[in-house]
Write a protein that holds these residues in place. Structure first.
Motif, PDB file in Angstrom:
ATOM      1  N   ARG A  24    -100.966 -11.412 -38.611  1.00  0.00           N
ATOM      2  CA  ARG A  24    -100.792 -12.815 -38.076  1.00  0.00           C
ATOM      3  C   ARG A  24     -99.260 -13.180 -39.476  1.00  0.00           C
ATOM      4  N   PRO A  25     -99.455 -12.667 -41.085  1.00  0.00           N
ATOM      5  CA  PRO A  25     -98.782 -13.661 -41.590  1.00  0.00           C
ATOM      6  C   PRO A  25     -96.592 -13.558 -41.767  1.00  0.00           C
ATOM      7  N   ALA A  26     -96.792 -11.952 -40.697  1.00  0.00           N
ATOM      8  CA  ALA A  26     -95.844 -11.841 -40.651  1.00  0.00           C
ATOM      9  C   ALA A  26     -95.536 -12.350 -39.053  1.00  0.00           C
ATOM     10  N   VAL A  27     -96.083 -12.113 -38.130  1.00  0.00           N
ATOM     11  CA  VAL A  27     -96.508 -13.063 -36.844  1.00  0.00           C
ATOM     12  C   VAL A  27     -95.529 -14.135 -36.698  1.00  0.00           C
ATOM     13  N   ILE A  28     -95.978 -14.729 -38.156  1.00  0.00           N
ATOM     14  CA  ILE A  28     -95.211 -16.343 -38.216  1.00  0.00           C
ATOM     15  C   ILE A  28     -93.815 -16.156 -39.036  1.00  0.00           C
ATOM     16  N   CYS A  57    -104.782 -21.246 -37.340  1.00  0.00           N
ATOM     17  CA  CYS A  57    -104.859 -20.506 -38.887  1.00  0.00           C
ATOM     18  C   CYS A  57    -103.381 -20.402 -39.295  1.00  0.00           C
ATOM     19  N   ILE A  58    -102.738 -21.180 -38.463  1.00  0.00           N
ATOM     20  CA  ILE A  58    -101.282 -21.257 -38.755  1.00  0.00           C
ATOM     21  C   ILE A  58    -100.938 -21.628 -40.462  1.00  0.00           C
ATOM     22  N   LYS A  59    -101.815 -23.140 -39.957  1.00  0.00           N
ATOM     23  CA  LYS A  59    -101.962 -24.379 -41.340  1.00  0.00           C
ATOM     24  C   LYS A  59    -102.289 -23.546 -42.235  1.00  0.00           C
ATOM     25  N   SER A  60    -102.983 -22.096 -42.093  1.00  0.00           N
ATOM     26  CA  SER A  60    -104.566 -21.607 -43.775  1.00  0.00           C
ATOM     27  C   SER A  60    -103.578 -21.013 -43.822  1.00  0.00           C
ATOM     28  N   ILE A  61    -102.396 -20.000 -42.983  1.00  0.00           N
ATOM     29  CA  ILE A  61    -101.694 -19.004 -43.486  1.00  0.00           C
ATOM     30  C   ILE A  61    -100.469 -19.316 -43.750  1.00  0.00           C
ATOM     31  N   ASP A  62     -99.549 -20.666 -43.529  1.00  0.00           N
ATOM     32  CA  ASP A  62     -98.157 -20.600 -43.773  1.00  0.00           C
ATOM     33  C   ASP A  62     -98.279 -22.770 -43.642  1.00  0.00           C
ATOM     34  N   PRO A  63     -98.688 -23.651 -44.470  1.00  0.00           N
ATOM     35  CA  PRO A  63     -98.440 -25.030 -44.272  1.00  0.00           C
ATOM     36  C   PRO A  63     -97.557 -25.415 -43.876  1.00  0.00           C
ATOM     37  N   LEU A  64     -96.045 -25.119 -44.423  1.00  0.00           N
ATOM     38  CA  LEU A  64     -95.128 -25.496 -44.561  1.00  0.00           C
ATOM     39  C   LEU A  64     -94.346 -25.453 -43.098  1.00  0.00           C
ATOM     40  N   GLU A  67     -96.116 -28.214 -41.587  1.00  0.00           N
ATOM     41  CA  GLU A  67     -94.857 -30.030 -41.841  1.00  0.00           C
ATOM     42  C   GLU A  67     -93.654 -29.289 -41.162  1.00  0.00           C
ATOM     43  N   THR A  68     -93.125 -28.725 -40.693  1.00  0.00           N
ATOM     44  CA  THR A  68     -91.641 -28.779 -40.410  1.00  0.00           C
ATOM     45  C   THR A  68     -92.122 -28.917 -38.621  1.00  0.00           C
ATOM     46  N   CYS A  69     -92.887 -27.917 -38.317  1.00  0.00           N
ATOM     47  CA  CYS A  69     -92.973 -28.865 -36.379  1.00  0.00           C
ATOM     48  C   CYS A  69     -93.140 -29.915 -36.517  1.00  0.00           C
ATOM     49  N   ALA A  70     -93.632 -30.501 -37.183  1.00  0.00           N
ATOM     50  CA  ALA A  70     -94.371 -32.203 -37.048  1.00  0.00           C
ATOM     51  C   ALA A  70     -93.095 -32.383 -37.504  1.00  0.00           C
ATOM     52  N   SER A  71     -92.425 -32.561 -38.256  1.00  0.00           N
ATOM     53  CA  SER A  71     -91.105 -32.981 -38.677  1.00  0.00           C
ATOM     54  C   SER A  71     -90.658 -33.068 -37.400  1.00  0.00           C
ATOM     55  N   MET A  98    -115.504 -25.815 -20.912  1.00  0.00           N
ATOM     56  CA  MET A  98    -113.655 -26.231 -20.541  1.00  0.00           C
ATOM     57  C   MET A  98    -113.507 -28.093 -21.080  1.00  0.00           C
ATOM     58  N   ILE A  99    -114.471 -28.768 -20.726  1.00  0.00           N
ATOM     59  CA  ILE A  99    -114.310 -30.832 -21.200  1.00  0.00           C
ATOM     60  C   ILE A  99    -114.540 -30.708 -23.015  1.00  0.00           C
ATOM     61  N   LYS A 100    -115.899 -29.602 -22.961  1.00  0.00           N
ATOM     62  CA  LYS A 100    -116.082 -29.640 -24.781  1.00  0.00           C
ATOM     63  C   LYS A 100    -114.027 -28.827 -25.479  1.00  0.00           C
ATOM     64  N   ASN A 101    -113.916 -27.798 -24.835  1.00  0.00           N
ATOM     65  CA  ASN A 101    -112.753 -26.565 -25.577  1.00  0.00           C
ATOM     66  C   ASN A 101    -111.171 -27.892 -25.313  1.00  0.00           C
ATOM     67  N   LEU A 102    -111.736 -28.777 -24.591  1.00  0.00           N
ATOM     68  CA  LEU A 102    -109.916 -29.610 -24.069  1.00  0.00           C
ATOM     69  C   LEU A 102    -110.784 -31.342 -25.774  1.00  0.00           C
ATOM     70  N   GLU A 103    -111.348 -31.101 -25.702  1.00  0.00           N
ATOM     71  CA  GLU A 103    -112.149 -32.450 -26.366  1.00  0.00           C
ATOM     72  C   GLU A 103    -111.437 -31.596 -28.292  1.00  0.00           C
ATOM     73  N   ILE A 104    -112.331 -30.999 -28.337  1.00  0.00           N
ATOM     74  CA  ILE A 104    -111.470 -29.828 -29.643  1.00  0.00           C
ATOM     75  C   ILE A 104    -110.661 -30.058 -29.665  1.00  0.00           C
ATOM     76  N   GLY A 105    -109.880 -29.313 -29.347  1.00  0.00           N
ATOM     77  CA  GLY A 105    -107.856 -28.829 -28.607  1.00  0.00           C
ATOM     78  C   GLY A 105    -107.217 -29.944 -29.363  1.00  0.00           C
ATOM     79  N   GLN A 106    -107.623 -31.384 -28.613  1.00  0.00           N
ATOM     80  CA  GLN A 106    -106.927 -32.476 -28.222  1.00  0.00           C
ATOM     81  C   GLN A 106    -107.442 -32.453 -30.383  1.00  0.00           C
ATOM     82  N   GLN A 107    -108.283 -33.110 -30.902  1.00  0.00           N
ATOM     83  CA  GLN A 107    -108.880 -33.164 -32.045  1.00  0.00           C
ATOM     84  C   GLN A 107    -108.410 -32.840 -32.933  1.00  0.00           C
ATOM     85  N   VAL A 108    -107.662 -30.965 -32.799  1.00  0.00           N
ATOM     86  CA  VAL A 108    -106.957 -30.803 -33.881  1.00  0.00           C
ATOM     87  C   VAL A 108    -105.338 -30.803 -33.989  1.00  0.00           C
TER      88      VAL A 108
END
Length: 165
Positions: A24-28, A57-64, A67-71, A98-108
């Motif tokens: 995963r780190p290499a993919v990022i 997962c991305i945030k736990s491996i590479d928070p930068l 941050e860059t994506c958000a910017s 399905m409803i819960k999956n979309l709801e949790i995704g939006q929260q994340v």
């Protein structure tokens, strides 16, 4: 004559079945960072779709990266396309899942990127009419999916729709 307008959408999935957790780190580094560099260095606007799980997962491996994506989202160089917390096949799970999956995704998305995406990619391109209300209730205004299956199974549709969102 109708012309085709292009839109660059990149699907990020760190939970892909043949992708070992150890890489995963290499993919990022080798795949996901170059996308952000396209947007930031060359000012090429693009869309990135990922599940809430992949974003965590991305945030736990590479928070930068996050941050860059958000910017870049704030600078209108990246558009976040949502899809839920996990990449599940909507038509084959109970509606409540399905409803819960979309709801949790939006929260994340909101918690990590401070954004609630308005467009969703239909997971696995598996569509059924009953899904639309769930996406709308989760705050999405539009869904995306490929044209081929819909066009093939609904020949009554207008061929020029191929060139429209």
């Amino acid at each position: 004559m109708t012309t085709l307008a292009t839109y660059s959408l990149f699907h990020l999935n760190l939970n892909y079945s043949s992708l070992d957790v150890a890489v995963r780190p290499a993919v990022i580094k080798q795949c996901y960072w170059p996308l952000l560099k396209l947007a930031s260095e060359y000012k090429i606007p693009l869309a990135i779709e990922c599940t809430g799980y992949t974003l965590e997962c991305i945030k736990s491996i590479d928070p930068l990266w996050v941050e860059t994506c958000a910017s870049l989202i704030n600078d209108n160089l990246v558009e976040l396309i949502g899809s839920g917390y996990s990449q599940l096949i909507g038509p084959i799970v109970p509606a409540e899942v399905m409803i819960k999956n979309l709801e949790i995704g939006q929260q994340v998305y909101q918690r990590i990127l401070n954004i609630t995406p308005k467009v969703a990619l239909v997971n696995e391109q598996a569509f059924s009419a009953g899904l639309v209300e769930h996406y709308l209730e989760a705050g999405f205004e539009a869904i995306m999916m490929e044209w081929n299956n819909a066009g093939h199974y609904h020949p009554e549709g207008k061929k020029e729709w191929l060139y429209h969102p």
